[in-house]
Each structure stands twice: as C-alpha cells, then as structure tokens.
Design a protein around this motif. Structure first.
Motif, mmCIF file in Angstrom:
data_model
loop_
_atom_site.group_PDB
_atom_site.id
_atom_site.type_symbol
_atom_site.label_atom_id
_atom_site.label_comp_id
_atom_site.label_asym_id
_atom_site.label_seq_id
_atom_site.Cartn_x
_atom_site.Cartn_y
_atom_site.Cartn_z
ATOM 1 N N ILE A 11 0.843 -1.200 0.000
ATOM 2 C CA ILE A 11 0.000 0.000 0.000
ATOM 3 C C ILE A 11 0.874 1.243 0.000
ATOM 4 N N ALA A 12 1.961 1.196 0.754
ATOM 5 C CA ALA A 12 2.900 2.323 0.774
ATOM 6 C C ALA A 12 3.607 2.467 -0.570
ATOM 7 N N THR A 13 3.921 1.342 -1.213
ATOM 8 C CA THR A 13 4.550 1.393 -2.540
ATOM 9 C C THR A 13 3.643 2.109 -3.542
ATOM 10 N N LEU A 14 2.363 1.776 -3.512
ATOM 11 C CA LEU A 14 1.391 2.411 -4.411
ATOM 12 C C LEU A 14 1.271 3.900 -4.107
ATOM 13 N N ARG A 15 1.212 4.236 -2.836
ATOM 14 C CA ARG A 15 1.151 5.652 -2.433
ATOM 15 C C ARG A 15 2.365 6.413 -2.945
ATOM 16 N N ASN A 16 3.540 5.851 -2.717
ATOM 17 C CA ASN A 16 4.783 6.544 -3.065
ATOM 18 C C ASN A 16 4.946 6.738 -4.571
ATOM 19 N N GLY A 19 3.580 10.109 -5.177
ATOM 20 C CA GLY A 19 4.122 11.200 -4.384
ATOM 21 C C GLY A 19 3.145 11.874 -3.445
ATOM 22 N N GLY A 20 1.910 11.367 -3.374
ATOM 23 C CA GLY A 20 0.926 11.972 -2.479
ATOM 24 C C GLY A 20 0.633 11.089 -1.282
ATOM 25 N N ASP A 21 -0.627 11.037 -0.895
ATOM 26 C CA ASP A 21 -1.010 10.254 0.279
ATOM 27 C C ASP A 21 -2.200 9.342 -0.027
ATOM 28 N N VAL A 22 -2.287 8.897 -1.281
ATOM 29 C CA VAL A 22 -3.359 7.995 -1.714
ATOM 30 C C VAL A 22 -2.722 6.762 -2.357
ATOM 31 N N PRO A 23 -3.057 5.569 -1.845
ATOM 32 C CA PRO A 23 -3.907 5.278 -0.688
ATOM 33 C C PRO A 23 -3.208 5.627 0.630
ATOM 34 N N ASN A 24 -4.018 5.919 1.626
ATOM 35 C CA ASN A 24 -3.494 6.319 2.922
ATOM 36 C C ASN A 24 -3.157 5.089 3.754
ATOM 37 N N VAL A 25 -1.912 4.976 4.153
ATOM 38 C CA VAL A 25 -1.419 3.800 4.872
ATOM 39 C C VAL A 25 -2.121 3.624 6.213
ATOM 40 N N VAL A 26 -2.293 4.707 6.942
ATOM 41 C CA VAL A 26 -2.929 4.637 8.258
ATOM 42 C C VAL A 26 -4.383 4.190 8.130
ATOM 43 N N LYS A 27 -5.098 4.762 7.173
ATOM 44 C CA LYS A 27 -6.495 4.372 6.953
ATOM 45 C C LYS A 27 -6.593 2.903 6.557
ATOM 46 N N PHE A 28 -5.666 2.444 5.734
ATOM 47 C CA PHE A 28 -5.686 1.048 5.310
ATOM 48 C C PHE A 28 -5.443 0.122 6.498
ATOM 49 N N ALA A 29 -4.538 0.510 7.392
ATOM 50 C CA ALA A 29 -4.297 -0.292 8.595
ATOM 51 C C ALA A 29 -5.545 -0.364 9.463
ATOM 52 N N PRO A 46 15.945 1.010 4.762
ATOM 53 C CA PRO A 46 16.684 2.274 4.929
ATOM 54 C C PRO A 46 16.363 3.335 3.878
ATOM 55 N N ASP A 47 16.075 2.916 2.624
ATOM 56 C CA ASP A 47 15.789 3.914 1.590
ATOM 57 C C ASP A 47 14.324 4.357 1.590
ATOM 58 N N GLU A 48 13.513 3.766 2.480
ATOM 59 C CA GLU A 48 12.105 4.139 2.642
ATOM 60 C C GLU A 48 11.344 4.095 1.312
ATOM 61 N N ARG A 49 11.652 3.109 0.486
ATOM 62 C CA ARG A 49 11.018 3.034 -0.831
ATOM 63 C C ARG A 49 9.558 2.603 -0.766
ATOM 64 N N HIS A 50 9.141 2.060 0.371
ATOM 65 C CA HIS A 50 7.712 1.795 0.556
ATOM 66 C C HIS A 50 7.296 2.350 1.914
ATOM 67 N N ILE A 51 7.310 1.549 2.951
ATOM 68 C CA ILE A 51 7.003 2.078 4.283
ATOM 69 C C ILE A 51 8.091 3.058 4.728
ATOM 70 N N ARG A 52 7.658 4.209 5.200
ATOM 71 C CA ARG A 52 8.593 5.205 5.708
ATOM 72 C C ARG A 52 8.683 5.094 7.229
ATOM 73 N N TYR A 53 9.764 5.583 7.768
ATOM 74 C CA TYR A 53 9.920 5.530 9.224
ATOM 75 C C TYR A 53 8.818 6.325 9.914
ATOM 76 N N ILE A 78 16.877 -0.102 14.929
ATOM 77 C CA ILE A 78 16.780 -0.371 16.368
ATOM 78 C C ILE A 78 16.183 0.830 17.090
ATOM 79 N N ASP A 79 16.656 2.017 16.739
ATOM 80 C CA ASP A 79 16.133 3.238 17.371
ATOM 81 C C ASP A 79 14.633 3.391 17.104
ATOM 82 N N LEU A 80 14.202 3.085 15.871
ATOM 83 C CA LEU A 80 12.787 3.195 15.522
ATOM 84 C C LEU A 80 11.937 2.240 16.356
ATOM 85 N N VAL A 81 12.397 1.004 16.497
ATOM 86 C CA VAL A 81 11.647 0.010 17.262
ATOM 87 C C VAL A 81 11.566 0.410 18.731
#
Length: 237
Positions: A11-16, A19-29, A46-53, A78-81
């Motif tokens: 879903i994040a890959t499709l959004r990216n 370059g916008g926010d459709v589909p919305n990852v949070v709404k999909f979750a 690390p390159d955030e090509r789909h899910i971003r930090y 590790i820091d993110l987790v």
C-alpha cells in the motif's frame, strides 16, 4: 486459531508511486483490522522506498491488534523500534538493496550479535522473532539467542507446492515441531497465499501467526480486501 497479520508495504509502494497520500497507509491499517485482521506488519527499509519511518510512528496509535515491525537491525532500525515499541519485532537479515527478503539468519554465525540486539528489545518488553530458513540447526541456534519466536521463511515451500510437491512441507513441519519442543513460538511468512495457506497451516504444529502482504494485496485487486481477509481467516481457523 493462527493469527493473520497483514503486511501493508504494498500500500505504501502504491502511495509513493504518485508522491501523495493515496492510498493512505494509516487508513488502510485501520480498515484491515476492522475487516478482521489480527495484526498489521510493516517492513521499513533504509531507503524508505515503501514504508517510511514516519509511517511506523503514525501507526502506533492506530494498530490496536498485533503491531509487527520487520527489518534488519541496523542502528536506525533499532532506534525506531525502541521509539515505537511494537508488539513484536521480527529481525530479518536483508541487505539494503534487497527487493524483498530472500534468506533467513545464520543464527550460529551471528549468535553474539543477535543476543545483544534481542536483549535490548526484551529489556523494553518487545517480543522478538527471528526470520530463519527451515533448518533444524538454525532453530537450535535461534534458541540460544534468547528470541521468543522464529518466523519460518516459506518461499521454498510456496514454490514447490505450486509445482505439486506437497513433500516440501516436511522441513517446515520438522522445524515447527523442534521449535515447540524448545519453547519457541512459531510464525511464518513469505509467498503464502490463498492457494497454499490452508495446507501449510494444517501441517505446522502450533503455528501462532502468519504475515502476508504481496499475495493478499494482489488477491484483493480481484476479490476485494474485506472478502480476502475473511477467506484467509476461514482457511486459518
């Protein structure tokens, strides 16, 4: 019943791609949980090509089921987790340029590193899982790291099963049996689909959770996400 965790990377890959926010990852979750999914999985790279930090942070207050974050435990991950404190962290030894995960840990060779990382997560009350190939020695090695669970890397099974080779389940069944004997929880993921999930589940002792993304999202293009989630839940029950 084995829990279904939906990996929402696609879903994040499709959004990216736009370059916008459709589909919305949070709404999909939110939606997949409303439709019955018992967990949400993300795998930030690390390159955030789909899910971003930032997605991982935004999902903290949205995922009220099992929140599973997968990834290679580099310092940034590790820091993110430690910041987001998901229900579970799944450690995957993928390289930075990997298209998708393609191997499990050598739990013997990397024992000291895994012990150190897992100890830090457990100090923060985060359940840990290690991505492993279906190899009995690697299961024994996983036990020595202090992990709570292992996640069986199921690509080989899925490939062989599609060719009609049901015997491909045997190493996975053997590893699950040993894991249960050693007190390790058993998860599984990679290329599991509506075609093979019922057979896999019926032959894996004590399967706690499956994480499914690519197949589930692809199937949903034809059948609809709510319908597909219900189909998985039926096969896992």
């Amino acid at each position: 019943m084995t829990k279904l965790s939906v990996n929402i990377n696609k879903i994040a890959t499709l959004r990216n791609s736009r370059g916008g926010d459709v589909p919305n990852v949070v709404k999909f979750a939110e939606d997949v949980q409303r439709f019955g999914a018992e967990g949400v999985t993300i795998h930030p790279r690390p390159d955030e090509r789909h899910i971003r930090y930032q997605d991982a942070r935004d999902l903290v207050n949205v995922v009220h089921t099992e929140y599973n974050i997968e990834g290679n435990p580099i310092p940034k991950f590790i820091d993110l987790v430690l910041e987001t404190k998901p229900t579970q962290v799944t450690l995957v030894p993928d390289s930075i340029d990997a298209i998708t995960s393609n191997a499990g840990w050598d739990t013997i060779k990397h024992k000291d590193f895994l012990v150190e990382v897992i100890s830090e997560f457990k100090r923060n009350k985060i359940r840990t899982s290690i991505f492993v190939d279906p190899n009995l020695k690697q299961i024994e090695g996983a036990k020595e790291t202090g992990t709570d669970r292992i996640e069986l890397y199921t690509e080989a099974f899925a490939h062989q099963y599609a060719l009609g080779n049901e015997d491909a389940i045997k190493p996975y069944a053997d590893c699950a049996k040993l894991s249960n004997q050693l007190g390790l929880g058993v998860n599984a993921g990679h290329d599991l689909s509506l075609d093979n999930i019922k057979f896999f589940k019926e032959n894996i002792e004590g399967l706690l959770e499956v994480s499914i993304g690519h197949a589930l999202i692809s199937e949903s293009l034809y059948l609809g996400i709510e319908n597909v989630i219900q189909m998985y839940l039926h096969r896992l029950s």
